[in-house]
Design an enzyme around this catalytic site. Structure first.
Site, PDB file in Angstrom:
ATOM      1  N   GLY A  49     -25.836 -96.780  21.998  1.00  0.00           N
ATOM      2  CA  GLY A  49     -26.460 -96.528  23.292  1.00  0.00           C
ATOM      3  C   GLY A  49     -27.229 -95.226  23.316  1.00  0.00           C
ATOM      4  N   ASN A  50     -27.806 -94.932  24.470  1.00  0.00           N
ATOM      5  CA  ASN A  50     -28.745 -93.808  24.536  1.00  0.00           C
ATOM      6  C   ASN A  50     -28.072 -92.436  24.424  1.00  0.00           C
ATOM      7  OD1 ASN A  50     -27.608 -93.941  27.053  1.00  0.00           O
ATOM      8  ND2 ASN A  50     -29.543 -93.807  28.190  1.00  0.00           N
ATOM      9  N   GLU A  95     -18.811 -96.560  12.636  1.00  0.00           N
ATOM     10  CA  GLU A  95     -18.858 -98.017  12.643  1.00  0.00           C
ATOM     11  C   GLU A  95     -20.270 -98.520  12.388  1.00  0.00           C
ATOM     12  OE1 GLU A  95     -15.848 -99.465  16.051  1.00  0.00           O
ATOM     13  OE2 GLU A  95     -17.875-100.219  16.242  1.00  0.00           O
TER      14      GLU A  95
END
Lengths: 528, 528
Positions: free
Chosen positions: B284-285, B307
């Site tokens: 995500g950002n 990950e």
């Protein structure tokens, strides 16, 4: 040092003569003005054994005699619990500012729940790492060195190199000694010398950490100790003050039987070898019933990888069912300790005590495929458990090692009676609730939930399936309809808004808890 | 096999000629009647890359053409998410009975939240172990063997021994192959051959488990595969269908700056080496902003143990700040993949992909002293976090690896904007709440909580101290008085009954959530 302190006991237990010059009495240490308000202090001790016997009491007396209540306050770090009566006296005298990470003490708990003593519980495997990493002393620079002003530790002997042979527990003592600026050693000459019962490794830091390569169960070591930091060696003769073993009752025996049946089933399905997998069991009467059941049960050559060894383990050994046990303390009853010392010669090769960062290590628990068993305060219909806070707010004892084990075990089991009494209703508390009022173990951690009513195997189940089997197998018959009504109502309402993966009614979810807190004093509510 | 299937692409990628006899098309496999209702199926794939490209689509077309909706249903096991569009089509066609343990798909999520598809999320490090231990197939005897009816996996090559070289992800593919009765391999001849990018170990069972002795970062291996179980080899040419990278905004940059400041402070306090400790970052950002900030930041020779590798890591490498990265997948945007292939020669020695049971292993995360960073749905004033269920009931994507990392990391960080918009209020949701409506990470796990407002360092703090600093540093100014009022009211009320270790008002604790669910559509309540 006066020569009268160099007793035969000390001569036989302290094998580093240079330490004789540090022989003193705790009264002399106190009179020297060593102890100062605001000190950070670590003690040896775990599950009420292996704690320093004279220093805490002498300090309490000093405070009481000189009206220093609230004026001599310490931050107190111990692996887990010590003698409740000493800590309670400290709590009463206002001598504790902080106490991490686990405790057992009526008055201490009272002050913690009044927020006059700061307390935080922590995974027991992580506490020693946080301590040496400086997480409790954030204003100080660097790792390890001199985080604690003083460590006060019990020894049953000191080696030629000045290393410490502890007594009935290891706990966080290695890291407490490792991170202390000053060390006070209480040499207990009345206890047997526990030499050869421990395997101890000190903790290291990332990026300089190594795999834990325990290769032999019978490695035997001691706690490394920098003799230059020892400021006092004090002889003591007091035993560990423990209580009698909790008796088994029908409820605990029913629970134990459900679990033993599960073990037989798992062996028959070839998911477990005939000798089972290494066991961890908590404390209390359910744990006693399980180990008691195993002592009379069909499994041989069983191994134990746990935190605490209690009385029923003695039967387990004596019946030749338990081949080897590893723990971080032996917390027997007075009668149990007597039996333990009598069996000493035989048990020495079937038991080892390790530091809690090893006994509770996620790495080793997962590698060994441990079967973990613990008693929570309550669990909920979706399989979360609360191990610490009654009604979400009142601290009992702390998280302890429950999550080190339950998270990483191959088979994670929680067990509890289905109900507990309140003043007004003998089944006023249901230990199965819609939502836990505090979550310590999550639905992602637990495999098996057990009460005297039955056993719920939730492996592989989705949340609503879990809820049906947990209510069906574990809830008390009087609570089954109440919990089923909740589940059905929650499912209907959440389905309408497309949010029914784990249905809940946030406006009613703690209605059972609130009713028990009210005049009614029971979780048996008439309707939702 | 017809000879037209033995293309130049297949000849160059499949180095075991005996497998040529298994060359076929997915249409032929379907026509043969191999796929049956109720089958248990495993796919390769993780974070939307490395999944099988043609089989799922062909099966969906088969169902649609023959009106088999709801009549051909599978239990579907994948390491994490695959291509959302394929899974959504399956969900729409009623082809999924169960889907474990993580997903990304609008329609799939809809069915999960209607409970028509059974879904349970699980620590990603444990899911492969549960699979091979038979926890999803409890009626079957024994460990491992043939738990799944079929594994469908993407390869970019097959070795002389018939072992599989995966593509952009490893995930749970080794255990899925290990536990499948039949294996379908999709050989993607359009992707580059990823050979040399993976280090893969298969999982073993207690009591036969060994320490994970990763000794060299540049060990390179493949997925062991029993060639006799391969029933079909199918050529594919489709790329991984990924989306564009999420853009950074002011909020994410503020959060990143707070975290970079913390890193500088920790280095200055000597709690961390100058090159930091190995990093894990989520997706995500915010994660992009942090990695982007590090690519331009003061730290060199940084290592990553994570990950998923995303686009901003390419800058991190290119600016010579990132020395080595280990992950279980590379999930770049289409433009990112293009750049990645161009940098291939250089990156091959600075990147390795491992199975998720290794990348997310508690053992290694704790040993390496990883810095873990993830975005939850919400966190509460005492430091618990909800990573999965909106309002406690609606599943988003699943737990993923958040708890593998946050529980075991040396420094555990959660970050989120302080608020999110609702339809009626641009700051209608506070991400800091009195009590999480679902708990995935506990107060015993988290060290640092961050929003664009500031950073709360709760290491060593007791619950009420934590609450004060979390509200003060992290809450949006509009929510600060609301949360402070709650805390003060709860403290006063709990103090009266001696239950104020972690004060709560069980009758009001979800009032903010309920208000947001109501017509008001905002958590900004007027009073408690």
């Amino acid at each position: 040092m006066t020569s009268r302190l160099l007793t035969e006991g000390i001569k036989s237990r302290v094998r580093r003569p240079s330490l004789f010059s540090k022989l003193t009495t705790i009264e002399d240490v106190i009179d020297s003005g060593f102890f100062k308000d605001g000190m950070r202090m670590g003690w040896s001790g775990f599950t009420g054994v292996g704690y320093p016997k004279v220093t805490p009491i002498a300090l309490a007396e000093h405070v009481e005699k000189n009206n220093l209540q609230g004026k001599l306050k310490f931050d107190l770090f111990v692996g887990a619990s010590t003698a409740a009566e000493a800590e309670d006296r400290w709590a009463k005298n206002g001598m504790i500012a902080r106490r991490y990470p686990y405790q057992l003490g009526k008055l201490l708990r009272k002050e913690i729940n009044k927020n006059t003593i700061k307390f935080a519980d922590k995974h027991l495997s992580e506490f020693p790492l946080d301590l040496i990493s400086g997480y409790y002393t954030l204003e100080k620079k660097g790792n390890v060195m001199e985080k604690l002003d003083v460590a006060i530790v019990e020894a049953t002997a000191i080696t030629e190199k000045g290393h410490i042979i502890p007594g009935a527990s290891v706990g966080a003592t290695p890291e407490i000694v490792q991170s202390a600026a000053n060390i006070i050693i209480e040499v207990n000459t009345e206890l047997p010398n526990f030499e050869g019962l421990h395997d101890i490794t000190s903790s290291s830091f990332a990026p300089y950490k190594f795999p834990n390569l325990i290769q032999r169960v019978d490695d035997r070591t001691f706690i490394p100790c920098d003799a230059d930091k020892v400021i006092a060696v004090i002889e003591t003769k007091l035993p560990d003050h423990t209580s009698d073993s909790e008796p088994q009752d029908d409820t605990s025996r029913h629970i134990a039987n459900h679990i033993l049946d599960l073990f037989e089933h798992e062996v028959s399905m070839a998911r477990m070898p005939p000798q089972l997998l290494p066991l961890q069991s908590g404390v209390g009467n359910i744990a006693n019933a399980i180990i008691g059941g195993l002592a009379d049960g069909p499994f041989s050559d069983v191994e134990v990888w746990t935190e605490v060894i209690q009385d029923t383990f003695l039967d387990f050994w004596e019946h030749h069912k338990l081949s080897f046990a590893s723990a971080t303390s032996v917390a027997f009853s007075p009668a149990g300790f007597k039996r333990f010392y009598e069996m000493w010669g035989e048990l020495k090769d079937r038991l080892v005590l390790r530091s809690q960062s090893v006994s509770n290590s996620p790495e080793i628990i997962r590698r060994l495929g441990v079967i973990a068993m613990n008693t929570p305060v309550e669990f909920d219909i979706y399989g979360h458990a609360n191990s610490t806070h009654v009604n979400g707010t009142k601290m009992l004892n702390g998280l302890g090692g429950s999550n080190d084990f339950l998270r990483n075990a191959k088979l994670s089991i929680v067990h509890t009676p289905s109900t507990r009494p309140t003043k007004k209703d003998p089944i006023g508390i249901s230990c199965i609730v819609p939502m836990c009022s505090h979550v310590d173990q999550t639905e992602h951690d637990l495999d098996i939930l057990v009460t005297e009513q039955g056993l719920a195997d939730v492996r592989g189940l989705a949340p609503i399936e879990r809820a049906r089997v947990i209510i069906d197998k574990c809830a008390h018959p009087k609570y089954k309809p109440i919990l089923n009504d909740y589940l059905n109502l929650a499912e209907t309402r959440c389905m309408k808004i497309g949010a029914a993966h784990e249905p809940h009614l946030l406006d009613k979810v703690f209605k059972m808890h609130l009713n028990a807190l009210s005049e009614d004093n029971t979780m048996r509510i008439d309707s939702w």
